[in-house]
Design an enzyme around this catalytic site. Structure first.
Site, PDB file in Angstrom:
ATOM      1  N   ALA A 233       0.855  -1.205   0.000  1.00 22.46           N
ATOM      2  CA  ALA A 233       0.000   0.000   0.000  1.00 22.46           C
ATOM      3  C   ALA A 233       0.880   1.241   0.000  1.00 22.46           C
ATOM      4  O   ALA A 233       2.103   1.150  -0.108  1.00 22.46           O
ATOM      5  CB  ALA A 233      -0.897  -0.005   1.220  1.00 22.46           C
ATOM      6  N   ASN A 234       0.267   2.411   0.105  1.00 22.46           N
ATOM      7  CA  ASN A 234       1.032   3.655   0.234  1.00 22.46           C
ATOM      8  C   ASN A 234       0.314   4.581   1.210  1.00 22.46           C
ATOM      9  O   ASN A 234      -0.728   4.228   1.751  1.00 22.46           O
ATOM     10  CB  ASN A 234       1.230   4.310  -1.139  1.00 22.46           C
ATOM     11  CG  ASN A 234      -0.086   4.609  -1.801  1.00 22.46           C
ATOM     12  OD1 ASN A 234      -0.892   5.386  -1.287  1.00 22.46           O
ATOM     13  ND2 ASN A 234      -0.344   3.981  -2.935  1.00 22.46           N
ATOM     14  N   ARG A 235       0.874   5.768   1.417  1.00 23.89           N
ATOM     15  CA  ARG A 235       0.395   6.647   2.498  1.00 23.89           C
ATOM     16  C   ARG A 235      -0.810   7.502   2.131  1.00 23.89           C
ATOM     17  O   ARG A 235      -1.226   8.349   2.912  1.00 23.89           O
ATOM     18  CB  ARG A 235       1.510   7.609   2.917  1.00 23.89           C
ATOM     19  CG  ARG A 235       2.683   6.929   3.536  1.00 23.89           C
ATOM     20  CD  ARG A 235       3.710   7.966   3.983  1.00 23.89           C
ATOM     21  NE  ARG A 235       4.972   7.330   4.279  1.00 23.89           N
ATOM     22  CZ  ARG A 235       5.215   6.668   5.399  1.00 23.89           C
ATOM     23  NH1 ARG A 235       4.283   6.569   6.322  1.00 23.89           N
ATOM     24  NH2 ARG A 235       6.384   6.093   5.594  1.00 23.89           N
ATOM     25  N   ALA A 299      -3.642   7.362  -5.621  1.00 23.02           N
ATOM     26  CA  ALA A 299      -2.235   6.939  -5.631  1.00 23.02           C
ATOM     27  C   ALA A 299      -2.257   5.441  -5.935  1.00 23.02           C
ATOM     28  O   ALA A 299      -2.207   4.604  -5.027  1.00 23.02           O
ATOM     29  CB  ALA A 299      -1.589   7.233  -4.282  1.00 23.02           C
TER      30      ALA A 299
END
Ligand code: CTP
Length: 427
Positions: A233-235, A299
């Site tokens: 995942a990402n932020r 994102a």
């Protein structure tokens, strides 16, 4: 072609005929309220000032009244003022209540519903939209009590502009807590008043420059599974994408928001499709076509695991960590930008840590977009709290023949301005 108006370029009569009740509370930033009054009046607003006792320690009612060309109200129990206007009428006889500067104290009173002076009584009695421009020491702004009050007030529908990052006038400390600049506040007043324009018949959606237009917005991260319990995942928090979906809906668009996993509430008046992976996001976006507008804010993970394990991958003593074989995800923006049913206006974002504008320009061409909103997501971007996962953003909007850098703004304000740009572009 200019991409958008900067705050200093707003139309001279953009607030013509509007009545702003300006509450000035007691902080050193009160001196900026004098310029704020001037800017609001220059755009056609009538400004009726109310000052707390604290505010009068920093600027005089005489100066405020002279710039507003109106009576300044200071007392709750003034026999003359109560007979003349009355605090209830003061609270209602306006289109918007603006508190600038808003101190920690006035925010705390509002959150609790306390009324011990004219300003706090008006704030409890008003049925008009309320906008706060907080200004305080960075430690006070980041204190859990102030953060709780801010959450409570946001939940009550109170709008915020700022505070920004800067040096405190009194202590020289740096941090978040500096009152937004007068022109930024004026832009927030305009946006807030635009939102409260009357809507059409119930059930038919709001009228506005985008009514009758369909928009697709992607937001949030994607989660790419490794096995049933782990994922890549990402932020991304989804704040910017969700705010854009809400802003387009307020301008009358029929919005489908395709969102990755986020903890945010669904924006009002928007159809939300929830997905986990990039492939699911692509499928949901294509299913929502045709549309007039696509704003791809998500994102999206560039890669996914080639062979997702059916069961939890176990570690065995002495064995090397398992290799992760990645494969590329579909590029949703590029797919939409080159699609047979390409929306008239395609907007992408570019999260960059280096050469933000140059890379944004390359993405514009590669992905077939009309605009790329480029933001510097590096830790050293200078944006308070960081862009990814944070509440503020500083962007450069790159068009095919234009480029404009916006100041650091709340993500909500970036969304308002982008929605206005889209509306102007679709004419
Ligand atoms: N995007 C997309 N699908 C992907 C990757 C990105 O739709 N698989 C969109 C994003 O929503 C954003 C834009 O493309 O609007 C740019 O995303 P970004 O992550 O900055 O660029 P990438 O194409 O992933 O390029 P790189 O990571 O190499 O910078």
């Amino acid at each position: 072609m200019p991409v958008s108006q900067s705050p200093s370029e707003t139309s001279p009569d953009s607030l013509s005929g509007t009545r702003v009740l300006l509450i000035i509370s007691g902080g050193i930033a009160a001196y900026k309220s004098l310029d704020l009054i001037r800017r609001l009046r220059a755009r056609g607003a009538r400004v009726r000032p109310v000052m707390t006792a604290g505010a009068q320690a920093f600027v005089t009612p005489l100066a405020v009244g002279a710039l507003a060309a109106d009576k300044v109200f200071t007392e709750l129990f003034s026999r003359e003022d109560e007979q003349d206007v009355g605090h209830i009428r003061l609270a209602r006889d306006c289109d918007l209540v603006l508190v600038a500067p808003a101190t920690a104290n006035i925010m705390a009173k509002m959150a609790q519903g306390l009324t011990d002076d004219l300003a706090s009584t008006i704030l409890l009695a008003t049925d008009r939209p309320v906008l706060l421009a907080p200004a305080m020491n960075p430690k006070m702004w980041s204190h859990p009590a102030t953060r709780r009050n801010r959450e409570t007030l946001a939940g009550d529908g109170i709008g915020f502009v700022g505070p920004g990052l800067g040096e405190m006038a009194e202590s020289g400390e740096r941090g978040e807590g500096r009152m937004a600049e007068p022109l930024e506040i004026v832009a927030a007043v305009e946006a807030r008043l635009a939102k409260t324009q009357p809507t059409s018949l119930p059930g038919s959606g709001p009228t506005g420059p985008l009514s009758g237009r369909r928009a697709i917005v992607t937001s949030g991260p994607t989660h790419e599974p490794i096995d049933p319990v782990r994922y890549i995942a990402n932020r991304s928090s989804g704040r910017q994408g969700h705010a854009i979906a809400a802003a387009l809906a307020r301008l009358g668009a029929e919005v489908t928001l395709v969102s990755g996993p986020v903890t945010l509430a669904d924006p009002k008046g928007v159809t939300v499709v929830r997905v986990q992976t990039a492939v699911e996001m692509r499928d949901a976006v294509l299913a929502a076509l045709p549309a007039d507008i696509a704003v791809m804010v998500a994102a999206v993970a560039d890669w996914r695991v080639a062979d997702v394990a059916g069961g939890k991958i176990k570690k065995a003593p002495g064995e090397d960590p398992p290799p992760l074989q990645l494969t590329e995800n579909p590029d949703i923006l590029k797919t939409v930008g080159h699609h047979a049913q390409r929306p008239r206006l395609v907007v992408g974002f570019a999260a960059e840590t280096d050469d933000t504008v140059d890379n944004g320009r390359l993405k514009l061409a590669r992905k077939g977009a009309d605009f790329i909103v480029a933001n510097d997501v590096s830790a050293g971007s200078g944006v308070a709290g960081g862009v990814m996962g944070g509440t503020r953003n500083r962007v450069t909007v790159i068009g095919r023949d234009s480029e404009e850098s916006w100041p650091e703004l709340d993500k909500g304000m970036v969304a308002e301005r982008l929605a206005a740009l889209i509306a102007a572009r679709l004419g």
